[in-house]
Design a protein around this motif. Structure first.
Motif, PDB file in Angstrom:
ATOM      1  N   ILE A 118      33.855  99.072  35.933  1.00  0.00           N
ATOM      2  CA  ILE A 118      34.323 100.418  36.270  1.00  0.00           C
ATOM      3  C   ILE A 118      34.483 101.220  34.983  1.00  0.00           C
ATOM      4  N   THR A 135      44.571  93.343  39.842  1.00  0.00           N
ATOM      5  CA  THR A 135      45.687  94.043  40.492  1.00  0.00           C
ATOM      6  C   THR A 135      45.451  95.550  40.567  1.00  0.00           C
ATOM      7  N   VAL A 184      44.291  91.791  28.676  1.00  0.00           N
ATOM      8  CA  VAL A 184      42.922  91.931  28.164  1.00  0.00           C
ATOM      9  C   VAL A 184      42.875  92.199  26.663  1.00  0.00           C
ATOM     10  N   ARG A 220      47.194  90.478  34.630  1.00  0.00           N
ATOM     11  CA  ARG A 220      48.329  90.052  33.794  1.00  0.00           C
ATOM     12  C   ARG A 220      49.604  89.842  34.589  1.00  0.00           C
ATOM     13  N   SER A 221      49.681  90.344  35.819  1.00  0.00           N
ATOM     14  CA  SER A 221      50.916  90.167  36.591  1.00  0.00           C
ATOM     15  C   SER A 221      50.755  89.058  37.629  1.00  0.00           C
ATOM     16  N   MET A 264      47.290 104.715  38.868  1.00  0.00           N
ATOM     17  CA  MET A 264      46.925 105.326  37.593  1.00  0.00           C
ATOM     18  C   MET A 264      47.056 106.852  37.622  1.00  0.00           C
ATOM     19  N   THR A 265      46.843 107.439  38.773  1.00  0.00           N
ATOM     20  CA  THR A 265      46.843 108.905  38.896  1.00  0.00           C
ATOM     21  C   THR A 265      48.019 109.391  39.752  1.00  0.00           C
ATOM     22  N   ILE A 284      41.706  99.810  42.955  1.00  0.00           N
ATOM     23  CA  ILE A 284      40.277  99.811  43.308  1.00  0.00           C
ATOM     24  C   ILE A 284      39.772  98.368  43.402  1.00  0.00           C
ATOM     25  N   THR A 300      42.321  98.903  24.962  1.00  0.00           N
ATOM     26  CA  THR A 300      42.462  98.521  26.381  1.00  0.00           C
ATOM     27  C   THR A 300      41.257  98.991  27.193  1.00  0.00           C
ATOM     28  N   PHE A 337      37.802 111.382  40.707  1.00  0.00           N
ATOM     29  CA  PHE A 337      39.259 111.251  40.883  1.00  0.00           C
ATOM     30  C   PHE A 337      39.564 110.296  42.040  1.00  0.00           C
ATOM     31  N   VAL A 338      40.396 109.282  41.764  1.00  0.00           N
ATOM     32  CA  VAL A 338      40.758 108.325  42.812  1.00  0.00           C
ATOM     33  C   VAL A 338      42.283 108.230  42.894  1.00  0.00           C
ATOM     34  N   LEU A 383      45.840  87.131  32.241  1.00  0.00           N
ATOM     35  CA  LEU A 383      45.278  87.670  30.985  1.00  0.00           C
ATOM     36  C   LEU A 383      45.778  89.080  30.714  1.00  0.00           C
ATOM     37  N   GLY A 430      42.198  99.047  33.260  1.00  0.00           N
ATOM     38  CA  GLY A 430      42.153 100.294  32.500  1.00  0.00           C
ATOM     39  C   GLY A 430      43.511 100.975  32.505  1.00  0.00           C
TER      40      GLY A 430
HETATM   41  N1  LIG Z   1      42.038 106.330  39.423  1.00  0.00           N
HETATM   42  C1  LIG Z   1      41.081 107.117  38.969  1.00  0.00           C
HETATM   43  O1  LIG Z   1      41.057 108.353  39.203  1.00  0.00           O
HETATM   44  C2  LIG Z   1      39.938 106.521  38.193  1.00  0.00           C
HETATM   45  C3  LIG Z   1      38.806 107.323  37.943  1.00  0.00           C
HETATM   46  C4  LIG Z   1      37.750 106.793  37.224  1.00  0.00           C
HETATM   47  C5  LIG Z   1      37.813 105.497  36.763  1.00  0.00           C
HETATM   48  N2  LIG Z   1      38.932 104.747  37.011  1.00  0.00           N
HETATM   49  C6  LIG Z   1      38.947 103.391  36.480  1.00  0.00           C
HETATM   50  O2  LIG Z   1      39.102 102.492  37.554  1.00  0.00           O
HETATM   51  C7  LIG Z   1      39.642 101.253  37.062  1.00  0.00           C
HETATM   52  C8  LIG Z   1      40.752 100.784  37.974  1.00  0.00           C
HETATM   53  O3  LIG Z   1      41.838 101.713  37.915  1.00  0.00           O
HETATM   54  P1  LIG Z   1      42.721 102.111  39.172  1.00  0.00           P
HETATM   55  O4  LIG Z   1      42.465 103.535  39.461  1.00  0.00           O
HETATM   56  O5  LIG Z   1      42.513 101.104  40.251  1.00  0.00           O
HETATM   57  O6  LIG Z   1      44.172 102.060  38.570  1.00  0.00           O
HETATM   58  P2  LIG Z   1      45.372 101.018  38.666  1.00  0.00           P
HETATM   59  O7  LIG Z   1      45.645 100.625  40.069  1.00  0.00           O
HETATM   60  O8  LIG Z   1      46.480 101.618  37.859  1.00  0.00           O
HETATM   61  O9  LIG Z   1      44.801  99.729  37.912  1.00  0.00           O
HETATM   62  C9  LIG Z   1      44.744  99.585  36.526  1.00  0.00           C
HETATM   63  C10 LIG Z   1      44.723  98.084  36.275  1.00  0.00           C
HETATM   64  O10 LIG Z   1      44.492  97.826  34.886  1.00  0.00           O
HETATM   65  C11 LIG Z   1      45.349  96.749  34.533  1.00  0.00           C
HETATM   66  N3  LIG Z   1      45.602  96.718  33.110  1.00  0.00           N
HETATM   67  C12 LIG Z   1      45.962  97.739  32.290  1.00  0.00           C
HETATM   68  N4  LIG Z   1      46.143  97.295  31.037  1.00  0.00           N
HETATM   69  C13 LIG Z   1      45.912  95.949  31.069  1.00  0.00           C
HETATM   70  C14 LIG Z   1      45.960  94.919  30.099  1.00  0.00           C
HETATM   71  N5  LIG Z   1      46.268  95.166  28.822  1.00  0.00           N
HETATM   72  N6  LIG Z   1      45.636  93.652  30.479  1.00  0.00           N
HETATM   73  C15 LIG Z   1      45.331  93.390  31.762  1.00  0.00           C
HETATM   74  N7  LIG Z   1      45.269  94.315  32.735  1.00  0.00           N
HETATM   75  C16 LIG Z   1      45.559  95.586  32.384  1.00  0.00           C
HETATM   76  C17 LIG Z   1      46.628  97.024  35.309  1.00  0.00           C
HETATM   77  O11 LIG Z   1      47.403  95.864  35.329  1.00  0.00           O
HETATM   78  P3  LIG Z   1      49.006  95.946  35.555  1.00  0.00           P
HETATM   79  O12 LIG Z   1      49.163  96.145  37.041  1.00  0.00           O
HETATM   80  O13 LIG Z   1      49.488  94.635  35.060  1.00  0.00           O
HETATM   81  O14 LIG Z   1      49.491  97.118  34.762  1.00  0.00           O
HETATM   82  C18 LIG Z   1      46.037  97.406  36.658  1.00  0.00           C
HETATM   83  O15 LIG Z   1      45.722  96.260  37.404  1.00  0.00           O
HETATM   84  C19 LIG Z   1      40.072 101.536  35.618  1.00  0.00           C
HETATM   85  O16 LIG Z   1      39.075 101.062  34.739  1.00  0.00           O
HETATM   86  C20 LIG Z   1      40.096 103.048  35.554  1.00  0.00           C
HETATM   87  O17 LIG Z   1      39.895 103.543  34.241  1.00  0.00           O
HETATM   88  C21 LIG Z   1      39.982 105.214  37.722  1.00  0.00           C
END
Ligand SMILES: NC(=O)c1ccc[n+]([C@@H]2O[C@H](COP(=O)([O-])OP(=O)(O)OC[C@H]3O[C@@H](n4cnc5c(N)ncnc54)[C@H](OP(=O)(O)O)[C@@H]3O)[C@@H](O)[C@H]2O)c1
Length: 245
Positions: free
Chosen positions: A136, A10, A60, A33-34, A188-189, A13, A109, A183-184, A58, A88
């Motif tokens: 990632i 979910t 995680v 998990r959702s 998350m951001t 990215i 996590t 930065f994406v 799950l 993440g």
């Molecule tokens: N955005 C950035 O700037 C950036 C930069 C570098 C790296 N990243 C990395 O890119 C990856 C994807 O992040 P994103 O930017 O796409 O953000 P995102 O849309 O907020 O996605 C984060 C995901 O992690 C899931 N998650 C968090 N805790 C969890 C748990 N305990 N069990 C299962 N799932 C869990 C969330 O699930 P729920 O929807 O259920 O909460 C969500 O699907 C992450 O590893 C992040 O660290 C992001």
């Protein structure tokens, strides 16, 4: 036809990456998990051309559930060509400084859960002697900074683990790809002010799929983060500790 397992499906990215695989007619198994979000994403991916889509649920951090979720994924897909681990959180650094529990929960996590999953996944892929594992991590793992060193240290642990895993799996015909986005613009951001260095999840997704297709080792996404992080890593400590980053 590629068979693709996505954990943390979910994530914005991950969803953008799944769309590319769906448009290729891949078979997908999505773990998150959702259940509600997964249902919506699945409907969209079907319209985009995914051959078949399976699901797993799950949190995680429930490490005892990992084996059963992976068993179900392998049973659904038969064999797995590509695994993407994408879950993440972006911890509140100040909250992590104030509470051991928060710090360790966030580390779990962002690092421990991924290491646990990779341990099981790599043993399966080693037996198959083929496939790609993409995870990632983040540019934040290249150097700890005062503003987010809990997150950075977790991503550094993941990147170092992947480096060793890549060396081990190279002998068994399995690619291990470390994805390091900058930065994406994702949920998350959400709170951050966006500027010129920010990328959209679709651009990162396209970089992930290319890196997997080409069997790359480490992919900075977008590419210019390689240059930025080379400079940041090269700043001597006596200077670095005076900067606020
Ligand atoms: N955005 C950035 O700037 C950036 C930069 C570098 C790296 N990243 C990395 O890119 C990856 C994807 O992040 P994103 O930017 O796409 O953000 P995102 O849309 O907020 O996605 C984060 C995901 O992690 C899931 N998650 C968090 N805790 C969890 C748990 N305990 N069990 C299962 N799932 C869990 C969330 O699930 P729920 O929807 O259920 O909460 C969500 O699907 C992450 O590893 C992040 O660290 C992001």
């Amino acid at each position: 036809m590629q068979r693709v397992l996505i954990i943390g499906a979910t994530s914005a990215i991950a969803e953008a990456t799944a769309r590319i695989y769906a448009e290729r007619g891949s078979r997908l198994h999505l773990v998150a998990r959702s259940a509600d979000r997964l249902k919506t994403i699945t409907e969209d991916l079907r319209i985009r051309g995914a051959a078949e889509i399976g699901h797993g649920s799950l949190d995680v951090n429930d490490v005892s559930a990992h084996a059963a979720v992976l068993d179900a994924a392998w049973a659904d897909l038969g064999d797995v060509d590509v695994v993407l681990i994408a879950h993440g959180t972006l911890p509140d650094q100040k909250a992590c400084e104030a509470s051991v529990e928060t710090a360790l929960a966030e580390f779990a996590t962002n690092a421990t859960s991924t290491i646990a999953l990779l341990t099981l996944i790599s043993n399966r892929m080693q037996q198959a002697r083929r496939g790609s594992i993409a995870v990632i991590s983040s540019v934040a793992g290249d150097r700890g900074r005062s503003s987010n060193y809990l997150y950075g240290s977790a991503k550094a642990a993941v990147s170092a683990f992947l480096s060793g895993l890549r060396q081990r799996m190279a002998r068994h015909g399995v690619d291990v790809i470390t994805i390091k986005p900058g930065f994406v613009d994702t949920p998350m951001t959400r709170e951050f002010k966006k500027g010129a260095l920010w990328a959209k999840p679709e651009a990162i997704a396209s970089g992930i799929v290319k890196a997997v297709d080409k069997g790359r080792s480490v992919a900075y996404l977008p590419w210019f983060w390689f240059g930025i992080m080379t400079i940041i890593r090269s700043i001597p400590e006596f200077l670095f500790k005076r900067l606020s980053l």
